[in-house]
Scaffold this motif. Structure first.
Motif, PDB file in Angstrom:
ATOM      1  N   TYR A 197       0.672  -1.410   0.594  1.00  0.00           N
ATOM      2  CA  TYR A 197       0.165  -0.140  -0.283  1.00  0.00           C
ATOM      3  C   TYR A 197       1.096   1.232  -0.184  1.00  0.00           C
ATOM      4  CZ  TYR A 197      -3.631  -3.579   1.738  1.00  0.00           C
ATOM      5  OH  TYR A 197      -4.462  -4.744   1.669  1.00  0.00           O
ATOM      6  N   TRP A 198       2.034   1.251   0.225  1.00  0.00           N
ATOM      7  CA  TRP A 198       3.231   2.774   0.299  1.00  0.00           C
ATOM      8  C   TRP A 198       4.828   1.812   0.019  1.00  0.00           C
ATOM      9  CZ3 TRP A 198       4.018   3.969   6.905  1.00  0.00           C
ATOM     10  CH2 TRP A 198       4.571   5.405   6.714  1.00  0.00           C
ATOM     11  N   PRO A 199       4.384   1.807  -1.071  1.00  0.00           N
ATOM     12  CA  PRO A 199       5.771   2.035  -1.425  1.00  0.00           C
ATOM     13  C   PRO A 199       7.015   1.756  -1.517  1.00  0.00           C
ATOM     14  CG  PRO A 199       3.860   1.797  -3.097  1.00  0.00           C
ATOM     15  CD  PRO A 199       3.931   2.841  -1.937  1.00  0.00           C
ATOM     16  N   GLU A 200       6.991   3.702  -1.039  1.00  0.00           N
ATOM     17  CA  GLU A 200       8.343   4.115  -0.505  1.00  0.00           C
ATOM     18  C   GLU A 200       8.761   3.638   1.167  1.00  0.00           C
ATOM     19  OE1 GLU A 200       5.815   7.119  -2.022  1.00  0.00           O
ATOM     20  OE2 GLU A 200       5.497   5.371  -0.855  1.00  0.00           O
ATOM     21  N   PHE A 201       7.764   2.317   1.899  1.00  0.00           N
ATOM     22  CA  PHE A 201       7.993   2.337   3.115  1.00  0.00           C
ATOM     23  C   PHE A 201       9.311   1.243   2.823  1.00  0.00           C
ATOM     24  CE2 PHE A 201       7.405  -1.036   6.269  1.00  0.00           C
ATOM     25  CZ  PHE A 201       7.176  -0.199   7.308  1.00  0.00           C
ATOM     26  N   LYS A 202       9.307   0.198   1.503  1.00  0.00           N
ATOM     27  CA  LYS A 202      10.095  -0.717   1.918  1.00  0.00           C
ATOM     28  C   LYS A 202      11.437  -0.768   2.023  1.00  0.00           C
ATOM     29  CE  LYS A 202       7.231  -2.787  -2.339  1.00  0.00           C
ATOM     30  NZ  LYS A 202       6.919  -3.039  -3.544  1.00  0.00           N
ATOM     31  N   ALA A 203      12.020   0.169   2.385  1.00  0.00           N
ATOM     32  CA  ALA A 203      13.834   0.493   1.718  1.00  0.00           C
ATOM     33  C   ALA A 203      13.731  -0.181   3.334  1.00  0.00           C
ATOM     34  CB  ALA A 203      13.730   2.425   2.857  1.00  0.00           C
ATOM     35  N   ALA A 257       9.443  10.096   8.425  1.00  0.00           N
ATOM     36  CA  ALA A 257      10.747   9.104   9.231  1.00  0.00           C
ATOM     37  C   ALA A 257      10.662   7.830   9.472  1.00  0.00           C
ATOM     38  CB  ALA A 257      10.958  10.593  10.211  1.00  0.00           C
ATOM     39  N   VAL A 258       9.483   7.716   9.194  1.00  0.00           N
ATOM     40  CA  VAL A 258       9.282   6.427   9.530  1.00  0.00           C
ATOM     41  C   VAL A 258       9.881   5.248   8.324  1.00  0.00           C
ATOM     42  CG1 VAL A 258       7.772   4.008  10.034  1.00  0.00           C
ATOM     43  CG2 VAL A 258       7.050   6.246  11.584  1.00  0.00           C
ATOM     44  N   ALA A 259       8.919   5.450   7.020  1.00  0.00           N
ATOM     45  CA  ALA A 259       9.650   4.873   5.985  1.00  0.00           C
ATOM     46  C   ALA A 259      11.232   4.965   5.940  1.00  0.00           C
ATOM     47  CB  ALA A 259       8.886   5.527   5.066  1.00  0.00           C
ATOM     48  N   LEU A 289       0.182   3.838  11.419  1.00  0.00           N
ATOM     49  CA  LEU A 289      -1.724   3.450  10.649  1.00  0.00           C
ATOM     50  C   LEU A 289      -1.502   4.171  10.354  1.00  0.00           C
ATOM     51  CD1 LEU A 289      -4.195   2.666  14.153  1.00  0.00           C
ATOM     52  CD2 LEU A 289      -4.123   4.142  12.725  1.00  0.00           C
ATOM     53  N   ASP A 290      -1.798   6.155  10.045  1.00  0.00           N
ATOM     54  CA  ASP A 290      -2.134   6.972   9.575  1.00  0.00           C
ATOM     55  C   ASP A 290      -1.687   7.160   8.247  1.00  0.00           C
ATOM     56  OD1 ASP A 290      -3.342   9.175   9.970  1.00  0.00           O
ATOM     57  OD2 ASP A 290      -2.340  10.507   9.276  1.00  0.00           O
ATOM     58  N   GLU A 291      -0.599   6.286   7.692  1.00  0.00           N
ATOM     59  CA  GLU A 291      -0.181   6.376   6.342  1.00  0.00           C
ATOM     60  C   GLU A 291      -0.715   5.579   6.121  1.00  0.00           C
ATOM     61  OE1 GLU A 291       1.494   8.417   2.329  1.00  0.00           O
ATOM     62  OE2 GLU A 291       1.464   8.753   5.246  1.00  0.00           O
ATOM     63  N   LEU A 292      -1.212   4.160   6.365  1.00  0.00           N
ATOM     64  CA  LEU A 292      -1.660   3.011   5.915  1.00  0.00           C
ATOM     65  C   LEU A 292      -2.895   3.645   5.555  1.00  0.00           C
ATOM     66  CD1 LEU A 292      -1.194   0.228   7.115  1.00  0.00           C
ATOM     67  CD2 LEU A 292      -0.959   0.084   5.364  1.00  0.00           C
ATOM     68  N   VAL A 293      -3.528   4.305   6.736  1.00  0.00           N
ATOM     69  CA  VAL A 293      -4.967   5.022   5.956  1.00  0.00           C
ATOM     70  C   VAL A 293      -5.166   5.444   5.294  1.00  0.00           C
ATOM     71  CG1 VAL A 293      -6.423   5.710   6.960  1.00  0.00           C
ATOM     72  CG2 VAL A 293      -5.796   4.167   8.458  1.00  0.00           C
ATOM     73  N   ARG A 294      -4.721   6.658   5.282  1.00  0.00           N
ATOM     74  CA  ARG A 294      -4.300   7.409   4.230  1.00  0.00           C
ATOM     75  C   ARG A 294      -3.790   6.482   2.266  1.00  0.00           C
ATOM     76  NH1 ARG A 294      -4.011  12.999   5.207  1.00  0.00           N
ATOM     77  NH2 ARG A 294      -3.628  13.619   7.395  1.00  0.00           N
ATOM     78  N   ARG A 295      -3.271   6.202   2.192  1.00  0.00           N
ATOM     79  CA  ARG A 295      -2.909   5.463   0.869  1.00  0.00           C
ATOM     80  C   ARG A 295      -3.997   4.214   0.459  1.00  0.00           C
ATOM     81  NH1 ARG A 295       2.572   6.106  -0.716  1.00  0.00           N
ATOM     82  NH2 ARG A 295       3.133   7.491   0.720  1.00  0.00           N
ATOM     83  N   VAL A 296      -4.826   4.160   1.673  1.00  0.00           N
ATOM     84  CA  VAL A 296      -5.845   3.059   1.663  1.00  0.00           C
ATOM     85  C   VAL A 296      -7.681   4.415   1.003  1.00  0.00           C
ATOM     86  CG1 VAL A 296      -7.750   1.127   2.214  1.00  0.00           C
ATOM     87  CG2 VAL A 296      -5.327   0.630   2.610  1.00  0.00           C
TER      88      VAL A 296
END
Length: 384
Positions: free
Chosen positions: A95-101, A140-142, A165-172
């Motif tokens: 859901y949040w590709p930038e998070f994979k780093a 920052a978390v990503a 949590l908030d970024e997951l909700v935003r992406r969805v």
């Protein structure tokens, strides 16, 4: 002690405990509400609206509830999962590709909710100004590498939980968690709780502040284990780094902070709003139910248990909720909810049909089991 509100027959012990909280445990302004099977049976308030003021606490007085926010926010991904829009077993990076780093490809959505993501700290803490920007915390978390292999252990994500949590909700959904709560939870329920306090409601929120335990209460408090004391004294520990992910911590009475939406820490609620929310997770409240019975069972099924790498003591978590245990003693083995650091507490107990909310303007040095909230929980247990 002048106490306002109502208590149904059989719940008088809760009123007695509430009075003792002021007389013996140092409460200055507080409220407690209890629902049973969707109906309010306790609604009490007393003291002052502001911890440092004289204006009386009113029926609609609200307070910042700190980490009790997490329990309200957790309902959002669970509702999205229930509707098929979010897969709890999918990688967050889906859901949040930038998070994979930095080796986070295997962090699952459920790891965010059960505190197993391995991301409780930031190597570079963000500032209070950055914390008010909804994009800075998630970025920052990503950019952060896990401090343990995701999924292999658990530790309380005190602040990073909210950005995850908030970024997951935003992406969805395209909207923030605070907006979802306002439109899909608080609005339909007519519940007085907010993540992002509107200007029109700002006058209802009291000022919070640190209060010391009275000598009698301090004498009764058990001495912390040496390992816990050392963790809080060591600036390099995961414990301190987790709570210092925003440095310095914002002024919780600042209107700009209260108007922002941090799902880990800055929700504002009345005791009734918190209890009403939990009542609607386990049953209907005026025709509104938030979670299906199957989702409730998933939420309160044990996902993490044992020594917590951040809090050091043993903790138990389901999906977004703390579970009954030594660190967070709720009503019974099946209870689920969340305390707020310093005093507030909200939880539900499906077996008894009880939903509970306690808010206070006097913040103590407690992280999970505040003695004032626990005195009220014991009184509820005696009543049911």
């Amino acid at each position: 002690m002048d106490v306002n509100g109502t208590v149904e027959a059989g719940f008088e012990p809760v009123r007695d405990a509430f009075v003792r909280n002021f007389e013996q445990l140092g409460d200055r302004g507080a409220a407690v509400a209890v629902y049973r099977d969707g109906r309010k049976v306790v609604d009490l308030w007393a003291g002052t609206k502001d911890v440092d003021g004289t204006e009386p606490w009113q029926r609609g007085t609200a307070q910042i509830v700190r980490s009790a926010t997490k329990g309200v926010a957790a309902a959002v991904p669970l509702m999205l999962a229930e509707s098929g829009r979010l897969d709890l077993d999918a990688p967050v990076g889906e859901y949040w590709p930038e998070f994979k780093a930095h080796g986070k490809e295997r962090v699952l959505v459920r790891h965010v909710l059960n505190h197993r993501a391995g991301l409780p700290v930031l190597d570079r803490p963000i500032t209070p100004a950055e914390a008010l920007d909804p994009s800075k915390g998630p970025a920052a978390v990503a950019a952060q590498a896990p401090v343990w292999e995701p999924g292999t252990d658990h530790g309380y994500h005190a602040l990073t939980y909210g950005w995850l949590l908030d970024e997951l909700v935003r992406r969805v959904t395209g909207h923030g968690t605070g907006e979802w709560i306002a439109e899909r939870i608080a609005g339909p329920l007519a519940a007085d709780l907010w993540l992002g306090l509107p200007d029109a409601q700002a006058h209802r929120a009291g000022r919070v502040g640190r209060v010391d335990a009275p000598e009698a209460a301090a004498a009764l408090r058990m001495r912390p284990k040496r390992s816990v004391t050392e963790a809080y004294e060591d600036p390099g520990s995961l414990t301190n780094r987790a709570f210092d992910a925003i440095t310095p911590f914002p002024d919780q009475n600042d209107p700009a902070y209260r108007a922002s939406a941090l799902p880990a820490t800055n929700g504002i609620a009345t005791a009734d709003g918190l209890a009403r929310f939990y009542a609607a997770t386990i049953g209907e409240v005026d025709g509104v139910r938030l979670l299906s019975p199957d989702t409730v069972e998933r939420a309160r099924a044990e996902e993490s248990a044992g020594p917590d790498r951040v809090l050091v003591v043993s903790t138990r978590f389901g999906l977004g909720y703390m579970l009954h245990g030594s660190a967070s003693p709720f009503l019974g083995p099946g209870s689920f909810g969340h305390p707020g650091r310093g005093g507030s507490l909200g939880f539900a107990d499906p077996e008894s049909g009880i939903a509970f909310g306690y808010v206070t303007n006097g913040l103590r040095k407690t992280v999970t089991a505040d003695p004032r909230a626990q005195a009220l929980v014991r009184a509820v247990r005696a009543a049911v």
